[in-house]
Design a protein around this motif. Structure first.
Motif, PDB file in Angstrom:
ATOM      1  N   ASP A  10      -6.289  -7.353  21.670  1.00 41.75           N
ATOM      2  CA  ASP A  10      -6.474  -6.937  20.161  1.00 41.75           C
ATOM      3  C   ASP A  10      -5.375  -6.620  19.624  1.00 41.75           C
ATOM      4  O   ASP A  10      -4.827  -5.571  19.892  1.00 41.75           O
ATOM      5  CB  ASP A  10      -7.770  -5.655  20.424  1.00 41.75           C
ATOM      6  N   CYS A  13      -6.041  -1.513  15.941  1.00 39.17           N
ATOM      7  CA  CYS A  13      -7.063  -0.668  15.821  1.00 39.17           C
ATOM      8  C   CYS A  13      -6.219   0.791  15.373  1.00 39.17           C
ATOM      9  O   CYS A  13      -4.932   0.888  15.223  1.00 39.17           O
ATOM     10  CB  CYS A  13      -7.559  -0.408  17.095  1.00 39.17           C
ATOM     11  N   LEU A  47     -13.464   2.666  20.251  1.00 40.64           N
ATOM     12  CA  LEU A  47     -12.596   2.360  21.361  1.00 40.64           C
ATOM     13  C   LEU A  47     -12.197   3.570  22.289  1.00 40.64           C
ATOM     14  O   LEU A  47     -11.876   4.460  21.846  1.00 40.64           O
ATOM     15  CB  LEU A  47     -11.074   1.660  20.978  1.00 40.64           C
ATOM     16  N   MET A  52     -13.222   0.273  27.488  1.00 35.44           N
ATOM     17  CA  MET A  52     -12.531  -1.023  27.394  1.00 35.44           C
ATOM     18  C   MET A  52     -12.154  -1.461  28.619  1.00 35.44           C
ATOM     19  O   MET A  52     -12.397  -2.838  28.983  1.00 35.44           O
ATOM     20  CB  MET A  52     -10.994  -0.855  26.837  1.00 35.44           C
ATOM     21  N   TRP A  58      -7.854  -5.772  29.220  1.00 36.76           N
ATOM     22  CA  TRP A  58      -7.693  -5.547  27.789  1.00 36.76           C
ATOM     23  C   TRP A  58      -6.503  -5.021  27.676  1.00 36.76           C
ATOM     24  O   TRP A  58      -5.670  -4.228  28.308  1.00 36.76           O
ATOM     25  CB  TRP A  58      -8.795  -4.509  27.398  1.00 36.76           C
ATOM     26  N   CYS A  59      -5.910  -5.587  26.627  1.00 39.56           N
ATOM     27  CA  CYS A  59      -4.411  -5.355  26.104  1.00 39.56           C
ATOM     28  C   CYS A  59      -4.699  -4.916  24.438  1.00 39.56           C
ATOM     29  O   CYS A  59      -5.217  -5.685  23.952  1.00 39.56           O
ATOM     30  CB  CYS A  59      -3.284  -6.648  26.138  1.00 39.56           C
ATOM     31  N   GLN A  60      -4.326  -3.529  24.346  1.00 40.49           N
ATOM     32  CA  GLN A  60      -4.598  -3.155  22.904  1.00 40.49           C
ATOM     33  C   GLN A  60      -3.565  -2.869  22.269  1.00 40.49           C
ATOM     34  O   GLN A  60      -2.713  -2.193  22.747  1.00 40.49           O
ATOM     35  CB  GLN A  60      -5.632  -2.063  22.912  1.00 40.49           C
ATOM     36  N   CYS A  61      -3.345  -3.414  20.976  1.00 40.99           N
ATOM     37  CA  CYS A  61      -2.436  -2.869  20.082  1.00 40.99           C
ATOM     38  C   CYS A  61      -2.844  -1.547  19.418  1.00 40.99           C
ATOM     39  O   CYS A  61      -3.608  -1.638  18.656  1.00 40.99           O
ATOM     40  CB  CYS A  61      -1.863  -3.918  19.191  1.00 40.99           C
ATOM     41  N   PHE A  62      -2.215  -0.426  19.410  1.00 45.94           N
ATOM     42  CA  PHE A  62      -2.532   0.817  19.201  1.00 45.94           C
ATOM     43  C   PHE A  62      -1.444   1.191  17.988  1.00 45.94           C
ATOM     44  O   PHE A  62      -0.339   1.520  18.176  1.00 45.94           O
ATOM     45  CB  PHE A  62      -2.479   2.093  20.088  1.00 45.94           C
ATOM     46  N   ALA A 119      -1.269  -1.140  26.780  1.00 49.88           N
ATOM     47  CA  ALA A 119      -1.200  -0.468  25.455  1.00 49.88           C
ATOM     48  C   ALA A 119       0.213  -0.963  24.881  1.00 49.88           C
ATOM     49  O   ALA A 119       1.057  -0.905  25.457  1.00 49.88           O
ATOM     50  CB  ALA A 119      -1.326   0.913  25.569  1.00 49.88           C
ATOM     51  N   SER A 289      -9.452  -6.564  15.385  1.00 52.80           N
ATOM     52  CA  SER A 289     -10.514  -5.724  15.276  1.00 52.80           C
ATOM     53  C   SER A 289     -10.778  -4.929  14.068  1.00 52.80           C
ATOM     54  O   SER A 289     -11.793  -4.852  13.243  1.00 52.80           O
ATOM     55  CB  SER A 289     -10.998  -5.129  16.491  1.00 52.80           C
ATOM     56  N   ALA A 303     -15.941  -1.307  21.953  1.00 51.85           N
ATOM     57  CA  ALA A 303     -15.674  -2.099  23.089  1.00 51.85           C
ATOM     58  C   ALA A 303     -16.700  -2.727  23.842  1.00 51.85           C
ATOM     59  O   ALA A 303     -16.751  -3.717  24.556  1.00 51.85           O
ATOM     60  CB  ALA A 303     -14.646  -1.169  23.819  1.00 51.85           C
TER      61      ALA A 303
END
Length: 340
Positions: A10, A13, A47, A52, A58-62, A119, A289, A303
């Motif tokens: 994603d 977020c 999230l 997650m 899951w790889c999330q761009c914070f 992350a 997202s 999530a």
């Protein structure tokens, strides 16, 4: 495909701001359900690391979202960035068994083998650069992989969709320095004039982390066909945004906007995916997202809804498109971005 086997990447977020600044305007309005003691692993936001991990790998761009107006925080843009980035580091340390930071785009799946969330740290709004380009080196040292050039208004780089000017001369220099540091430029929120300037001056692929199709929904935050095709031709990415206002025009009409409108359907969101696919975007579309930063459909509220969303996309467009959109396109892009 079983829920535990899906992979998710994603691009955007606002969870960090919602947690670290929950008691400060304007964040308290969107994070009204955050309570003291909530953290990245356990919270009632869209999230959390716990949910997650349950949804899949899951790889999330914070993002560190820096609002245009910081008057109620008492912080300057670079101070705000440092405060939220510090919170991110603290959370990484506190929750080592659950999450690890991705510093090299080729290493995303290493986290998965340990059962952890991957992350990436990003920045939304380049206003912290107001004191000069040196902040980019600090961000690079912090592991920032991507910067959204503007938010809705004007900053030292250029203008968002609420303003008219293109990139400033300083913005062009900043874009060049970002490329030297392999920090990806994100054109979501940038206005059309600024997009044109990025297209003229960028030498590396760039992205729109959370923007839909303007042909489907006429919101200025969405991309024109020309803009999408330009990103496609440069080998960039476009993250499908779940925000209702960027999916369906009825949420942008009249004084009430959101009030009394029926919920966005999967069909309405799928029109954006379908249109981008018609424009040759099978290797370009990704997830963006905007969780914890926007109002999303009730069936896509966090999530926990991602496995069902993946199943809907796979049923409509096929497993290959679902895998590309949910993970592979973004993973391949960030791996390529590490190359000279």
């Amino acid at each position: 495909m079983a829920a535990a086997s899906i992979r998710i990447f994603d691009l955007h977020c606002d969870t960090l701001d919602s947690l670290s600044m929950y008691d400060v305007e304007p964040f308290s309005r969107s994070a009204s359900n955050v309570r003291e003691g909530d953290d990245l692993a356990h919270n009632s936001l869209q999230l959390s690391l716990e949910r997650m991990a349950q949804a899949g790998s899951w790889c999330q761009c914070f993002a560190v979202w820096v609002p245009d107006d910081l008057s109620k925080t008492g912080l300057k843009p670079h101070e705000f960035y440092r405060k939220v980035a510090s919170y991110f580091r603290e959370q990484l340390e506190e929750h080592r068994p659950e999450v690890c930071q991705v510093l090299d785009g080729r290493k995303v799946e290493d986290a998965f083998s340990d059962g952890r969330v991957a992350a990436m740290l990003t920045v939304e709004n380049a206003s912290p650069l107001e004191n000069g380009l040196s902040i980019l080196d600090e961000m690079r040292s912090d592991g920032v992989k991507m910067i959204t050039l503007t938010w809705n208004g004007q900053n030292c780089i250029g203008s968002g969709n609420d303003a008219r000017e293109g990139l400033s001369s300083f913005g062009i220099k900043a874009l060049k320095r970002m490329e030297e540091l392999h920090i990806v430029a994100d054109v979501s929120h940038l206005n059309d004039a600024g997009f044109s300037d990025v297209l003229s001056h960028a030498t590396r692929p760039f992205v729109a982390t959370h923007s839909n199709s303007r042909s489907v929904c006429a919101h200025p935050r969405n991309l024109t066909d020309y803009e999408f095709e330009a990103i496609r031709d440069r080998g960039g990415l476009v993250g499908i945004n779940y925000c209702r206002s960027f999916i369906a025009d009825r949420f942008n009409q009249g004084s009430g906007k959101d009030s009394g409108q029926p919920d966005v359907t999967f069909d309405e969101l799928s029109y954006h995916i379908d249109h981008f696919l018609e424009l040759g975007g099978e290797h370009i579309i990704a997830l963006g997202s905007d969780f914890d930063g926007s109002t999303t459909p009730s069936w896509l509220s966090g999530a926990q809804d991602m496995p069902a969303f993946h199943a809907l996309v796979a049923r409509r467009f096929g497993e290959d498109i679902a895998e590309a959109m949910f993970f592979q396109n973004a993973a391949s892009f960030f791996a390529r971005n590490e190359e000279d």
